[in-house]
Write a protein that holds these residues in place. Structure first.
Motif, PDB file in Angstrom:
ATOM      1  N   GLY A 422       5.295  10.450   3.781  1.00  0.00           N
ATOM      2  CA  GLY A 422       6.594   9.918   3.391  1.00  0.00           C
ATOM      3  C   GLY A 422       7.768  10.504   4.137  1.00  0.00           C
ATOM      4  N   LEU A 423       7.544  11.235   5.226  1.00  0.00           N
ATOM      5  CA  LEU A 423       8.664  11.771   5.998  1.00  0.00           C
ATOM      6  C   LEU A 423       9.423  10.662   6.715  1.00  0.00           C
ATOM      7  CD1 LEU A 423       7.134  15.021   7.567  1.00  0.00           C
ATOM      8  CD2 LEU A 423       8.580  14.799   5.547  1.00  0.00           C
ATOM      9  N   LYS A 424       8.734   9.554   6.987  1.00  0.00           N
ATOM     10  CA  LYS A 424       9.375   8.444   7.700  1.00  0.00           C
ATOM     11  C   LYS A 424       9.202   7.116   6.980  1.00  0.00           C
ATOM     12  CE  LYS A 424       8.714  10.480  12.296  1.00  0.00           C
ATOM     13  NZ  LYS A 424       8.165  10.264  13.653  1.00  0.00           N
ATOM     14  N   THR A 425       8.616   7.149   5.785  1.00  0.00           N
ATOM     15  CA  THR A 425       8.377   5.909   5.049  1.00  0.00           C
ATOM     16  C   THR A 425       8.893   6.047   3.627  1.00  0.00           C
ATOM     17  OG1 THR A 425       6.183   6.630   4.314  1.00  0.00           O
ATOM     18  CG2 THR A 425       6.294   5.449   6.412  1.00  0.00           C
ATOM     19  N   SER A 426       8.846   4.947   2.916  1.00  0.00           N
ATOM     20  CA  SER A 426       9.248   4.965   1.512  1.00  0.00           C
ATOM     21  C   SER A 426       8.209   5.717   0.690  1.00  0.00           C
ATOM     22  CB  SER A 426       9.381   3.536   0.991  1.00  0.00           C
ATOM     23  OG  SER A 426       8.111   2.900   0.976  1.00  0.00           O
ATOM     24  N   LEU A 427       8.593   6.119  -0.524  1.00  0.00           N
ATOM     25  CA  LEU A 427       7.678   6.850  -1.389  1.00  0.00           C
ATOM     26  C   LEU A 427       6.484   5.982  -1.769  1.00  0.00           C
ATOM     27  CD1 LEU A 427       6.966   9.371  -2.995  1.00  0.00           C
ATOM     28  CD2 LEU A 427       8.368   8.483  -4.884  1.00  0.00           C
ATOM     29  N   ASP A 428       6.707   4.697  -2.038  1.00  0.00           N
ATOM     30  CA  ASP A 428       5.603   3.815  -2.416  1.00  0.00           C
ATOM     31  C   ASP A 428       4.563   3.747  -1.294  1.00  0.00           C
ATOM     32  OD1 ASP A 428       7.062   3.439  -4.664  1.00  0.00           O
ATOM     33  OD2 ASP A 428       7.607   1.345  -4.273  1.00  0.00           O
ATOM     34  N   GLU A 429       5.045   3.589  -0.055  1.00  0.00           N
ATOM     35  CA  GLU A 429       4.139   3.534   1.083  1.00  0.00           C
ATOM     36  C   GLU A 429       3.424   4.876   1.260  1.00  0.00           C
ATOM     37  OE1 GLU A 429       1.989   2.234   4.332  1.00  0.00           O
ATOM     38  OE2 GLU A 429       3.079   1.118   2.781  1.00  0.00           O
ATOM     39  N   ALA A 430       4.173   5.978   1.037  1.00  0.00           N
ATOM     40  CA  ALA A 430       3.579   7.315   1.160  1.00  0.00           C
ATOM     41  C   ALA A 430       2.435   7.505   0.169  1.00  0.00           C
ATOM     42  CB  ALA A 430       4.648   8.373   0.947  1.00  0.00           C
ATOM     43  N   CYS A 431       2.587   6.986  -1.035  1.00  0.00           N
ATOM     44  CA  CYS A 431       1.519   7.107  -2.040  1.00  0.00           C
ATOM     45  C   CYS A 431       0.271   6.341  -1.621  1.00  0.00           C
ATOM     46  CB  CYS A 431       2.021   6.599  -3.394  1.00  0.00           C
ATOM     47  SG  CYS A 431       3.320   7.639  -4.111  1.00  0.00           S
ATOM     48  N   ARG A 432       0.471   5.163  -1.067  1.00  0.00           N
ATOM     49  CA  ARG A 432      -0.691   4.395  -0.584  1.00  0.00           C
ATOM     50  C   ARG A 432      -1.361   5.120   0.588  1.00  0.00           C
ATOM     51  NH1 ARG A 432       2.845   0.085  -2.089  1.00  0.00           N
ATOM     52  NH2 ARG A 432       3.847   0.080  -0.030  1.00  0.00           N
ATOM     53  N   GLN A 433      -0.543   5.702   1.470  1.00  0.00           N
ATOM     54  CA  GLN A 433      -1.100   6.445   2.609  1.00  0.00           C
ATOM     55  C   GLN A 433      -1.927   7.642   2.146  1.00  0.00           C
ATOM     56  OE1 GLN A 433       2.406   7.434   4.847  1.00  0.00           O
ATOM     57  NE2 GLN A 433       2.390   5.522   6.032  1.00  0.00           N
ATOM     58  N   SER A 434      -1.445   8.338   1.135  1.00  0.00           N
ATOM     59  CA  SER A 434      -2.168   9.518   0.666  1.00  0.00           C
ATOM     60  C   SER A 434      -3.508   9.137   0.053  1.00  0.00           C
ATOM     61  CB  SER A 434      -1.321  10.296  -0.350  1.00  0.00           C
ATOM     62  OG  SER A 434      -1.122   9.547  -1.542  1.00  0.00           O
ATOM     63  N   LEU A 435      -3.560   8.009  -0.671  1.00  0.00           N
ATOM     64  CA  LEU A 435      -4.832   7.554  -1.229  1.00  0.00           C
ATOM     65  C   LEU A 435      -5.793   7.126  -0.118  1.00  0.00           C
ATOM     66  CD1 LEU A 435      -3.426   5.523  -4.264  1.00  0.00           C
ATOM     67  CD2 LEU A 435      -4.873   7.584  -4.393  1.00  0.00           C
ATOM     68  N   GLY A 465      -6.454  17.039  -4.395  1.00  0.00           N
ATOM     69  CA  GLY A 465      -5.417  16.811  -5.396  1.00  0.00           C
ATOM     70  C   GLY A 465      -4.268  16.027  -4.787  1.00  0.00           C
ATOM     71  N   LEU A 466      -3.762  14.995  -5.499  1.00  0.00           N
ATOM     72  CA  LEU A 466      -2.666  14.152  -5.002  1.00  0.00           C
ATOM     73  C   LEU A 466      -1.570  14.069  -6.050  1.00  0.00           C
ATOM     74  CD1 LEU A 466      -4.551  11.065  -3.457  1.00  0.00           C
ATOM     75  CD2 LEU A 466      -3.551  12.991  -2.231  1.00  0.00           C
ATOM     76  N   HIS A 467      -0.325  14.223  -5.593  1.00  0.00           N
ATOM     77  CA  HIS A 467       0.821  14.058  -6.486  1.00  0.00           C
ATOM     78  C   HIS A 467       2.022  13.618  -5.649  1.00  0.00           C
ATOM     79  CE1 HIS A 467       3.221  14.392 -10.023  1.00  0.00           C
ATOM     80  NE2 HIS A 467       3.981  15.372  -9.545  1.00  0.00           N
ATOM     81  N   ALA A 468       2.975  12.995  -6.300  1.00  0.00           N
ATOM     82  CA  ALA A 468       4.181  12.514  -5.621  1.00  0.00           C
ATOM     83  C   ALA A 468       5.411  12.966  -6.375  1.00  0.00           C
ATOM     84  CB  ALA A 468       4.156  10.987  -5.513  1.00  0.00           C
ATOM     85  N   GLY A 469       6.488  13.215  -5.633  1.00  0.00           N
ATOM     86  CA  GLY A 469       7.724  13.646  -6.245  1.00  0.00           C
ATOM     87  C   GLY A 469       8.657  14.278  -5.227  1.00  0.00           C
TER      88      GLY A 469
END
Length: 558
Positions: A422-435, A465-469
């Protein structure tokens, strides 16, 4: 035809080198006594001669010298290519130059006393060396070359030993100080000779009594020196000439990327790689003392020579299957196809994506923590170099999975990793990338297990472990240790979820908040409400036994 086995040749080379190393160390210590006084040098010389000038000492010294020289020439002759790392090349150059640098000194210190009956003492030798700038320079260069040759030989032998890291600093310190003290003692002793000369007004005192006695004909000594130079030069030149003779038979060593090394019969696989300019890792310098050069033979193993004792011991130690051989020891008698298990890219981690605009501010990101489970127990049964190799292959897999999904590896911590999305993308996109990255990590660890199936007592297992915030992103550290990193409660929570995955013996623990942000539904999966230190509210968390199972519900195929 081989008269003696490769293992016996190596032991002979090592033992003879050890004897010569002890002699050199004693000799240099004797030189260093010049820092005290010329009398101390002489007292040390007399004690030194009691051992090394005795009949047993002379036989041991010159026997070791002859064997070491012959084994070196044998090794040089058997080496199928002169392409080698710089350290190996320097060791050979230093060794081959020593007969020409030390010839005059040996004649003066050992040969001349045999003819004259006059023992060579420090005052006479130092005065002869110090009286000519050429002699002084030659002796200094010889001292440095012989010590460098000894140190390189010792380093090639010791660096693959498990105890070497514990004593590395001490050994390097000794390697640096010994020649310094020897040279300082040499200089101070030579100056003492000059002071004694000025004090006594000539060489009539007892320190120089030997100078008044008849000396050996200089022409005879010169002829002996020239004979030594010619003899050593001829033998070395003859070795290179024999190497130049055409070898019978050609074989081909094929590699998985399509490259082929066509070499003469007698080449090792490592030598074939070097001759063809194909990078091939060999930490111990091709001596069979580590396993970093090992290859998997996928075609042509039938009818090949069986591993000798040294190779067999290393392969047994790492639990290698029958089709794995050490490239430095394996000399195929017909064409083979091999796969280097440790490629050169595995020695480092791929360059991470540029991280501009990532510093000095708060940003909402997705964070991934992953860790190898029970890796310490696995590493206990492996050689240090194998452990490093396995970790680097794991790190390479992690880096590829994270970066291929759009994230950045923040840091590696032991056998764990922290990645940010998510350094260059939206948080929603970052969450999908992490999964997506979690799925790729799951697939990657299974591929590694298949690759090393014959060498691992138990398969590698991941905890993710995955988390967003929100997190603080910035360049942090000191000096060259500064790097882009993230801190904050989100990082701590992701770390806690990775620990939760271990507690529940699953591969993935992901916060419901991240799954919701990714626009996905994990209905039917196991869900927990967990309490976190410092938080009053619980955190809803999905527990996934196999992270690869969520690939089917991701918006893009993985």
């Amino acid at each position: 035809m081989t008269i003696i086995s490769a293992n016996l040749r190596k032991k002979t080379h090592l033992i003879s080198g050890t004897v010569l190393g002890i002699f050199i160390l004693c000799h240099f210590f004797n030189h260093s006594l010049g820092l005290i006084s010329l009398d101390a040098m002489e007292a040390g010389r007399r004690a030194f001669n009691l051992v090394w000038h005795s009949l047993p000492g002379t036989i041991l010294l010159y026997g070791a010298l002859l064997l070491h020289f012959l084994m070196a020439l044998d090794s040089l002759y058997r080496r199928q290519t002169l392409r080698m790392p710089a350290g190996e090349a320097l060791k050979i150059v230093f060794g081959l130059s020593l007969p020409f640098l030390l010839g005059a000194h040996v004649v003066a210190a050992r040969v001349e006393p045999i003819f004259s009956g006059i023992d060579a003492d420090y005052p006479g030798i130092l005065r002869a060396l110090w009286s000519s700038s050429i002699n002084t320079t030659r002796q200094t260069v010889a001292l440095l070359f012989v010590w460098s040759h000894a140190c390189l030989g010792a380093w090639f032998w010791m660096r693959a030993r498990s105890w070497f890291p514990r004593y590395e600093i001490l050994l390097y310190t000794v390697a640096l100080l010994v020649p310094i003290f020897a040279l300082l003692g040499f200089v101070n002793g030579a100056r003492s000779v000059g002071r004694d000369y000025a004090e006594h007004g000539g060489y009539g005192d007892k320190a120089y009594a030997s100078q008044a006695q008849p000396r050996v004909d200089p022409a005879l000594l010169e002829n002996i020196r020239l004979a030594l130079y010619g003899g050593f030069g001829g033998v070395i030149a003859g070795t290179f000439a024999l190497r130049a003779l055409p070898a019978r038979g050609r074989i081909r060593v094929r590699y998985p990327d399509g490259r082929v090394a066509a070499v003469s019969l007698g080449f090792s696989v490592l030598e074939a790689s070097r001759a063809a300019g194909i990078p091939h890792v060999s930490v111990c310098g091709g001596r069979g003392r580590c396993s970093t050069c090992r290859v998997r033979v996928i075609q042509g193993l039938e009818g090949q020579p069986k591993p000798e004792a040294a190779e067999l011991a290393t392969l047994t130690r790492i639990g290698a299957p029958e089709n794995v051989r050490l490239a430095c020891q394996f000399r195929p008698v017909h064409s083979v196809t091999v796969v280097p298990i440790l490629d050169t890219d595995s020695l480092g981690i791929k360059t991470q994506l540029a991280r501009q605009n990532g510093g000095g501010r708060e940003r909402r990101v997705a964070v991934l923590f992953c860790d190898l489970r029970d890796f310490t127990r696995i590493a206990e049964h492996k050689l240090p170099y194998d452990t490093v190799f396995l970790l680097n292959r794991y790190f390479e897999m992690v880096g590829g999975a994270v970066e291929g999904s759009g994230g950045v590896v923040d840091k590696f911590i032991g056998d764990g990793a922290l990645a940010i999305f998510g350094l260059k993308t939206s948080l929603d996109e970052a969450c999908r990338q992490s999964l997506t990255a979690a799925v790729r990590l799951s697939q990657g660890i299974r591929t590694l297990n298949q690759t090393f199936e014959g060498e691992l007592e138990q398969p590698l297992r991941l905890a993710i472990g995955l988390h967003a915030g929100p997190a603080i992103i910035g360049e942090m550290g000191y000096g060259q240790a500064t790097s882009l990193t993230a801190v904050g409660d989100t990082i701590n929570t992701a770390s806690r979820l990775e620990g939760l995955a271990k507690e529940h013996d699953v591969e993935l623990a992901v916060s419901a908040e991240l799954v919701q942000r990714a626009g996905l539904s994990f209905e039917g999966k196991r869900r927990l409400e967990i309490s976190l230190r410092g938080r009053q509210a619980t955190l809803e968390t999905w527990i996934i036994g196999n992270a690869e199972d969520i690939a089917e519900i991701l918006p893009t195929a993985v």
